[in-house]
Structures are given as structure tokens and as C-alpha cells.
Design an enzyme around this catalytic site. Structure first.
Site, PDB file in Angstrom:
ATOM      1  N   GLY A 122       0.825  -1.220   0.000  1.00  0.00           N
ATOM      2  CA  GLY A 122       0.000   0.000   0.000  1.00  0.00           C
ATOM      3  C   GLY A 122       0.849   1.254   0.000  1.00  0.00           C
ATOM      4  O   GLY A 122       0.944   1.935   1.027  1.00  0.00           O
ATOM      5  N   TYR A 123       1.473   1.563  -1.124  1.00  0.00           N
ATOM      6  CA  TYR A 123       2.258   2.793  -1.255  1.00  0.00           C
ATOM      7  C   TYR A 123       1.493   3.829  -2.100  1.00  0.00           C
ATOM      8  O   TYR A 123       1.170   4.908  -1.629  1.00  0.00           O
ATOM      9  CB  TYR A 123       3.611   2.518  -1.940  1.00  0.00           C
ATOM     10  CG  TYR A 123       4.667   1.788  -1.130  1.00  0.00           C
ATOM     11  CD1 TYR A 123       4.551   1.569   0.232  1.00  0.00           C
ATOM     12  CD2 TYR A 123       5.826   1.327  -1.756  1.00  0.00           C
ATOM     13  CE1 TYR A 123       5.538   0.897   0.942  1.00  0.00           C
ATOM     14  CE2 TYR A 123       6.827   0.664  -1.053  1.00  0.00           C
ATOM     15  CZ  TYR A 123       6.676   0.452   0.295  1.00  0.00           C
ATOM     16  OH  TYR A 123       7.664  -0.202   0.990  1.00  0.00           O
ATOM     17  N   SER A 124       1.206   3.476  -3.381  1.00  0.00           N
ATOM     18  CA  SER A 124       0.686   4.473  -4.341  1.00  0.00           C
ATOM     19  C   SER A 124      -0.701   4.982  -3.950  1.00  0.00           C
ATOM     20  O   SER A 124      -1.495   4.264  -3.348  1.00  0.00           O
ATOM     21  CB  SER A 124       0.593   3.864  -5.738  1.00  0.00           C
ATOM     22  OG  SER A 124       1.837   3.350  -6.128  1.00  0.00           O
ATOM     23  N   THR A 163       4.828   8.318  -8.800  1.00  0.00           N
ATOM     24  CA  THR A 163       6.251   8.618  -8.910  1.00  0.00           C
ATOM     25  C   THR A 163       6.689   9.490  -7.734  1.00  0.00           C
ATOM     26  O   THR A 163       7.715   9.247  -7.104  1.00  0.00           O
ATOM     27  CB  THR A 163       6.513   9.360 -10.249  1.00  0.00           C
ATOM     28  OG1 THR A 163       6.049   8.531 -11.296  1.00  0.00           O
ATOM     29  CG2 THR A 163       7.977   9.672 -10.432  1.00  0.00           C
ATOM     30  N   SER A 204      -2.287  -3.892  -5.441  1.00  0.00           N
ATOM     31  CA  SER A 204      -2.414  -5.238  -6.026  1.00  0.00           C
ATOM     32  C   SER A 204      -2.537  -6.261  -4.900  1.00  0.00           C
ATOM     33  O   SER A 204      -1.949  -6.076  -3.831  1.00  0.00           O
ATOM     34  CB  SER A 204      -1.192  -5.559  -6.880  1.00  0.00           C
ATOM     35  OG  SER A 204      -0.982  -4.541  -7.831  1.00  0.00           O
ATOM     36  N   GLU A 220      15.516  -4.985  -3.099  1.00  0.00           N
ATOM     37  CA  GLU A 220      14.956  -5.399  -4.395  1.00  0.00           C
ATOM     38  C   GLU A 220      15.985  -5.292  -5.503  1.00  0.00           C
ATOM     39  O   GLU A 220      15.757  -5.802  -6.590  1.00  0.00           O
ATOM     40  CB  GLU A 220      13.791  -4.487  -4.779  1.00  0.00           C
ATOM     41  CG  GLU A 220      12.523  -4.730  -4.027  1.00  0.00           C
ATOM     42  CD  GLU A 220      11.413  -3.917  -4.661  1.00  0.00           C
ATOM     43  OE1 GLU A 220      10.846  -4.376  -5.645  1.00  0.00           O
ATOM     44  OE2 GLU A 220      11.146  -2.806  -4.184  1.00  0.00           O
ATOM     45  N   ASN A 272      10.959   4.257 -15.818  1.00  0.00           N
ATOM     46  CA  ASN A 272      12.219   4.392 -16.552  1.00  0.00           C
ATOM     47  C   ASN A 272      12.643   5.850 -16.715  1.00  0.00           C
ATOM     48  O   ASN A 272      13.837   6.148 -16.785  1.00  0.00           O
ATOM     49  CB  ASN A 272      12.096   3.696 -17.912  1.00  0.00           C
ATOM     50  CG  ASN A 272      12.125   2.176 -17.765  1.00  0.00           C
ATOM     51  OD1 ASN A 272      12.140   1.655 -16.643  1.00  0.00           O
ATOM     52  ND2 ASN A 272      12.135   1.459 -18.873  1.00  0.00           N
ATOM     53  N   GLU A 273      11.670   6.772 -16.754  1.00  0.00           N
ATOM     54  CA  GLU A 273      12.031   8.197 -16.858  1.00  0.00           C
ATOM     55  C   GLU A 273      12.826   8.627 -15.617  1.00  0.00           C
ATOM     56  O   GLU A 273      13.858   9.288 -15.709  1.00  0.00           O
ATOM     57  CB  GLU A 273      10.776   9.083 -16.970  1.00  0.00           C
ATOM     58  CG  GLU A 273      10.065   9.017 -18.308  1.00  0.00           C
ATOM     59  CD  GLU A 273       9.080   7.852 -18.398  1.00  0.00           C
ATOM     60  OE1 GLU A 273       9.016   7.034 -17.460  1.00  0.00           O
ATOM     61  OE2 GLU A 273       8.385   7.765 -19.426  1.00  0.00           O
TER      62      GLU A 273
HETATM   63  C1  LIG Z   1      -0.562  -3.132 -12.707  1.00  0.00           C
HETATM   64  C2  LIG Z   1      -0.009  -2.257 -11.639  1.00  0.00           C
HETATM   65  C3  LIG Z   1       0.266  -2.776 -10.391  1.00  0.00           C
HETATM   66  C4  LIG Z   1       0.749  -1.941  -9.380  1.00  0.00           C
HETATM   67  N1  LIG Z   1       0.908  -2.464  -8.126  1.00  0.00           N
HETATM   68  C5  LIG Z   1       1.192  -1.627  -7.102  1.00  0.00           C
HETATM   69  C6  LIG Z   1       1.152  -2.088  -5.757  1.00  0.00           C
HETATM   70  O1  LIG Z   1       0.895  -3.263  -5.495  1.00  0.00           O
HETATM   71  N2  LIG Z   1       1.364  -1.207  -4.763  1.00  0.00           N
HETATM   72  C7  LIG Z   1       1.648   0.106  -5.001  1.00  0.00           C
HETATM   73  O2  LIG Z   1       1.842   0.844  -4.048  1.00  0.00           O
HETATM   74  N3  LIG Z   1       1.711   0.589  -6.272  1.00  0.00           N
HETATM   75  C8  LIG Z   1       1.472  -0.253  -7.319  1.00  0.00           C
HETATM   76  N4  LIG Z   1       1.478   0.227  -8.615  1.00  0.00           N
HETATM   77  C9  LIG Z   1       1.719   1.654  -8.830  1.00  0.00           C
HETATM   78  C10 LIG Z   1       3.018   1.953  -9.556  1.00  0.00           C
HETATM   79  O3  LIG Z   1       4.086   1.845  -8.666  1.00  0.00           O
HETATM   80  C11 LIG Z   1       2.820   3.374 -10.122  1.00  0.00           C
HETATM   81  O4  LIG Z   1       2.036   3.218 -11.278  1.00  0.00           O
HETATM   82  C12 LIG Z   1       4.105   4.059 -10.427  1.00  0.00           C
HETATM   83  O5  LIG Z   1       4.744   4.415  -9.243  1.00  0.00           O
HETATM   84  C13 LIG Z   1       3.860   5.328 -11.280  1.00  0.00           C
HETATM   85  O6  LIG Z   1       2.932   6.174 -10.639  1.00  0.00           O
HETATM   86  P1  LIG Z   1       1.639   6.730 -11.395  1.00  0.00           P
HETATM   87  O7  LIG Z   1       0.941   5.588 -12.057  1.00  0.00           O
HETATM   88  O8  LIG Z   1       0.862   7.553 -10.427  1.00  0.00           O
HETATM   89  O9  LIG Z   1       2.220   7.636 -12.557  1.00  0.00           O
HETATM   90  P2  LIG Z   1       2.710   9.146 -12.453  1.00  0.00           P
HETATM   91  O10 LIG Z   1       3.541   9.340 -11.243  1.00  0.00           O
HETATM   92  O11 LIG Z   1       1.511  10.042 -12.622  1.00  0.00           O
HETATM   93  O12 LIG Z   1       3.642   9.254 -13.725  1.00  0.00           O
HETATM   94  C14 LIG Z   1       3.103   9.281 -15.072  1.00  0.00           C
HETATM   95  C15 LIG Z   1       4.274   9.381 -16.033  1.00  0.00           C
HETATM   96  O13 LIG Z   1       4.990  10.617 -15.810  1.00  0.00           O
HETATM   97  C16 LIG Z   1       6.369  10.352 -15.583  1.00  0.00           C
HETATM   98  N5  LIG Z   1       6.897  11.263 -14.562  1.00  0.00           N
HETATM   99  C17 LIG Z   1       6.326  11.545 -13.360  1.00  0.00           C
HETATM  100  N6  LIG Z   1       7.104  12.425 -12.676  1.00  0.00           N
HETATM  101  C18 LIG Z   1       8.180  12.689 -13.466  1.00  0.00           C
HETATM  102  C19 LIG Z   1       9.338  13.503 -13.328  1.00  0.00           C
HETATM  103  N7  LIG Z   1       9.552  14.222 -12.216  1.00  0.00           N
HETATM  104  N8  LIG Z   1      10.240  13.514 -14.337  1.00  0.00           N
HETATM  105  C20 LIG Z   1      10.045  12.789 -15.475  1.00  0.00           C
HETATM  106  N9  LIG Z   1       8.949  11.994 -15.666  1.00  0.00           N
HETATM  107  C21 LIG Z   1       8.039  11.942 -14.674  1.00  0.00           C
HETATM  108  C22 LIG Z   1       6.429   8.916 -15.061  1.00  0.00           C
HETATM  109  O14 LIG Z   1       7.686   8.351 -15.340  1.00  0.00           O
HETATM  110  C23 LIG Z   1       5.312   8.260 -15.860  1.00  0.00           C
HETATM  111  O15 LIG Z   1       5.781   7.866 -17.128  1.00  0.00           O
HETATM  112  C24 LIG Z   1       1.019  -0.572  -9.651  1.00  0.00           C
HETATM  113  C25 LIG Z   1       0.759  -0.058 -10.925  1.00  0.00           C
HETATM  114  C26 LIG Z   1       0.241  -0.872 -11.909  1.00  0.00           C
HETATM  115  C27 LIG Z   1      -0.070  -0.277 -13.246  1.00  0.00           C
END
Ligand SMILES: Cc1cc2nc3c(=O)[nH]c(=O)nc-3n(C[C@H](O)[C@H](O)[C@H](O)COP(=O)(O)OP(=O)(O)OC[C@H]3O[C@@H](n4cnc5c(N)ncnc54)[C@H](O)[C@@H]3O)c2cc1C
Length: 387
Positions: A124-126, A132, A158, A240, A370-371
Site C-alpha cells: 500500500g504505497y501508491s 512517482t 495489487s 529489491e 524508466n524516466e
Molecule cells: C498493474 C499495476 C500494479 C501496481 N501495483 C502496485 C502495488 O501493489 N502497490 C503500489 O503501491 N503501487 C502499485 N502500482 C503503482 C506503480 O508503482 C505506479 O504506477 C508508479 O509508481 C507510477 O505512478 P503513477 O501511475 O501515479 O504515474 P505518475 O507518477 O503520474 O507518472 C506518469 C508518467 O509521468 C512520468 N513522470 C512523473 N514524474 C516525473 C518527473 N519528475 N520527471 C520525469 N517523468 C516523470 C512517469 O515516469 C510516468 O511515465 C502498480 C501499478 C500498476 C499499473
């Protein structure tokens, strides 16, 4: 160059392979991650537990085997090649963090049950506004006597619909700078006030949005000190690092593609004789070697007690983007048939490459996008100012 691994590590690789041959049938090896059911994974993890392999680097009294970093790396590499499960949030994040920061009671309550494959954790992080930029998380934990009361929303939790517990990051101080007001908790998923709503991904896998409404968690289930959670989250990433992206998973896909191309015949057109297909296969095989070497370097650094923070970022970026190039190439080589799903009588390799194509998206942003990892390479690796 001599890349030979120590004898004991090679012996361990053979032991793992024998185990896979006995316990992880061919029918499961060719499934994508999303196709393997939670129950299949749990059953297999219990077998890993019997070998002491679920938390293999931990001491025996906690269910481990005190295996070395290189042995752990070879284990992950071999399991990933055959598409077998080898780690969960519980084994890769919870157990090592508890070993370092947990109380004696937390260690003895949770680690042996994790080692035995009895309990599982959601992560439970996001949150809706913290992915990000995780340190912006807002789910609130307020102290009330000897309990905290949790209120807020998590995204992409998840396994929340299956797991026994959640490893949860929550805000315990709203006035402190954002990195300094976060604490970590273990929350029982049966606690009243947790609602789980499914989110379906394009690969067909399920993740969740979770709503936390006055959920109570005892102070005894806070990890380490209050407001130090960000530090523990960052340290858990160190655990990790060597497994952040298993290159062997791409090697398996590559081997299957080559095997398929070798014999495919579309009414007289043989991809194996097409110069463009041959060039693509040659390029992929070269990239695969590069990815493998980057991965070995990161694992070796960890085994020497070094922290490969930008080197591990290189493995993750190169490996995940190679996986996308490979699955893209595979679907093109298979032409329109490449888009057919598993179960269609005309789907080449029973839809394996179509599934692999969809599954190749998530690793490019999961566990650090990756960004952001490119920024780490530029700043920490190349010494450029932070962007
Ligand atoms: C199938 C799936 C399972 C997951 N499971 C878990 C889980 O079990 N627990 C959990 O806690 N999280 C989980 N996640 C969350 C995952 O860790 C996040 O999707 C990830 O951290 C990206 O956050 P976001 O989706 O809010 O995208 P955003 O943070 O909104 O980013 C969107 C895009 O913008 C880019 N971006 C954002 N900030 C910057 C910056 N400063 N500079 C350059 N580029 C930037 C990012 O690289 C990305 O490409 C899961 C996600 C998915 C899709």
C-alpha cells in the site's frame, strides 16, 4: 574475461533446475505472469518454503538458509527463466525490512509465517496523487490511545483482495516536510473499514483501488519509529535491487521466438529466410547479451557489498525496453496472427507472444519508472546536476 561462478553456486543452480522439473510443469512455464492464478502461485510458494528458499538469505531461526547474494541471484534468474514465482512483497520487502527495523515481537510473529508461505502482503504505497512522487502520499494515520486510525485512498493496491495483510505507508505528521511525516504499518486486511474495488489492466490482470475508512491498527504494528517510514521504504528498495528486473525472463521469450521462427511456414513464406526477420533476431540476441552483462555486474556489486544504484537502473531500463522491443518484433514477425489470443486455434504458440506483448508495459514503470531511473543515471552515475 572469466565470468565463472563459484562451484557451490553452480551446484545450487542444478538443484534449482531439478526442483523446477519436478514441481513446475511445462504447462505453467509458458503462461504469462497474469495467467498464473494466485492459488497456483501460493501452492508453489509453499513448496519453495519447504526448501527454505522463500527467504533464503535470512538465518535458519527465521526459516532461511543464510544463502549468499550470488546464490539468491542465480535462484531468481533460474526461476524467472522458467516463469516460476520466486518472490512476493512479503519475501522481498516485508521480511528483510522487519529483520532490520522490526521489534522482536514483530519478527517472531511475521517472519516465520512468511518463510512458511502461510501469509501474504499487499503493498500500500501508491495513491491517486502519489505515484512517482510517492512522498506526497496523503492517507492519514492519527494516533488515538494505543491505536492509529487510518483514513484515505490507495491506488494500485495489487493483491488487496487476496492478501492477509497490507504493508502500508501513511502520513503521521502533516506539518513536517513531506519525506519526514510518513510511517509504515502492517494492517490486517480483515480489519473493519477497508473497501477494495478492482482495477483491470490491459494484460487482464487485476489490481485495486482501496478505501480506508476509520481503520484501526495497533501501535504495536507500526514499523520502527514514527515518521521514519520514508527512510525504511527507501532502504527496502535496496533489497529489491538485484532482482529488480530478471533478464532471464526476456531470454526465455527470445528462445521461444527463435524456436518458433525456425519452423514457421505461412503457406510457403518462411520467416527464418526473411532477411529483415534475421536482422531483427540478430539485433535482439546482441541486446540480450548486453542486458545479461549489465545484470551480472549489478549482482556482483551487491555481492561485494556495494550499492549499484545507477547500475541497477541501467539493468531495469535496458531490460524492460528490450522486452518491449522483443515482444513488438514477435508480434510483427507473426503478422496479423500475432494478435490472436490464447485459445484461438490460429494463435501462434497459443497466444504466448500476444500475452507477453501486453505484459511488457508494466515493468517499464513499476518499481520506479524508466524516466525517473534515467534521471538517476544522469545525476548519480554521470554527476549531472539534479533535474
Ligand atoms: C498493474 C499495476 C500494479 C501496481 N501495483 C502496485 C502495488 O501493489 N502497490 C503500489 O503501491 N503501487 C502499485 N502500482 C503503482 C506503480 O508503482 C505506479 O504506477 C508508479 O509508481 C507510477 O505512478 P503513477 O501511475 O501515479 O504515474 P505518475 O507518477 O503520474 O507518472 C506518469 C508518467 O509521468 C512520468 N513522470 C512523473 N514524474 C516525473 C518527473 N519528475 N520527471 C520525469 N517523468 C516523470 C512517469 O515516469 C510516468 O511515465 C502498480 C501499478 C500498476 C499499473
Amino acid at each position: 574475461m572469466d565470468f565463472q561462478l563459484p562451484d557451490n553456486v553452480e551446484e545450487f543452480r542444478s538443484e534449482i533446475k531439478e526442483f523446477i522439473d519436478a514441481e513446475w510443469p511445462e504447462s505453467l512455464r509458458n503462461k504469462s505472469q497474469t495467467e498464473i492464478s494466485y492459488e497456483e502461485e501460493r501452492t508453489f510458494c509453499k513448496k519453495l518454503a519447504k526448501k527454505g528458499w522463500l527467504v533464503m538469505s535470512l538465518p535458519e531461526e527465521y526459516g532461511g538458509k543464510r544463502r549468499s547474494i550470488l546464490e539468491q541471484y542465480i535462484f531468481q534468474e533460474t526461476m524467472a527463466y522458467y516463469g516460476a514465482p520466486y518472490g512476493t512483497t512479503a519475501t522481498t520487502i516485508v521480511a528483510p525490512t522487519l529483520m532490520r527495523y522490526g521489534t522482536d515481537e514483530q519478527k517472531s510473529t511475521f517472519i516465520p509465517r512468511i518463510a512458511a508461505g502461510e501469509i501474504d502482503f499487499a503493498l500500500g504505497y501508491s495513491e491517486p496523487n502519489a505515484g512517482t512522487d510517492l512522498a506526497s502520499l496523503q492517507l492519514r494515520a492519527e494516533l488515538d490511545g494505543d491505536e492509529y486510525v487510518l483514513n484515505g485512498t490507495k491506488m494500485f493496491t495489487s493483491l488487496a483482495h487476496k492478501a492477509d495483510y497490507c504493508w502500508l505507508a501513511a502520513r503521521t505528521d502533516t506539518d513536517a516536510p513531506k519525506h519526514k511525516g510518513i510511517s509504515l504499518f502492517i494492517v490486517d486486511m480483515k480489519a473493519p473499514g477497508i473497501t477494495t474495488r478492482p482495477l483491470w489492466t490491459m494484460g487482464g490482470g487485476r489490481t485495486n483501488q482501496t478505501f480506508w475508512d476509520n481503520v484501526r491498527v495497533p501501535v504495536s504494528q507500526r514499523i520502527g519509529e514514527e515518521n521514519q517510514g520514508w527512510y525504511y521504504v527507501a532502504t527496502a528498495l535496496d533489497f529489491e535491487r538485484i532482482g529488480v528486473f530478471p533478464v532471464s525472463r526476456v531470454r526465455r521469450q527470445f528462445d521461444r521466438l527463435v524456436e518458433y521462427v525456425r519452423t514457421a511456414d505461412f503457406g510457403g513464406y518462411r520467416p527464418a529466410q526473411d532477411p529483415d526477420v534475421r536482422r531483427r533476431i540478430a539485433d535482439l540476441s546482441t541486446d540480450l547479451e548486453v542486458a545479461q552483462m549489465l545484470s551480472y555486474r549489478a549482482a556482483w556489486m551487491v555481492s561485494q557489498g556495494q550499492v549499484p544504484n545507477y547500475e541497477a537502473a541501467m539493468v531495469k531500463i535496458f531490460g524492460t525496453e528490450l522486452q518491449q522491443r522483443l515482444t513488438h518484433t514477435a508480434t510483427q514477425v507473426l503478422e496479423l496472427y500475432g494478435q490472436l489470443l490464447e485459445g484461438s486455434p490460429h494463435a501462434p504458440a497459443n497466444g504466448y507472444f500476444e500475452q507477453a506483448y501486453e505484459a511488457a508495459v508494466m515493468p517499464t514503470f513499476g518499481a520506479g519508472s524508466n524516466e525517473i531511473l534515467r534521471q538517476i543515471i544522469a545525476a548519480r552515475g554521470m554527476g549531472l546536476p539534479r533535474g
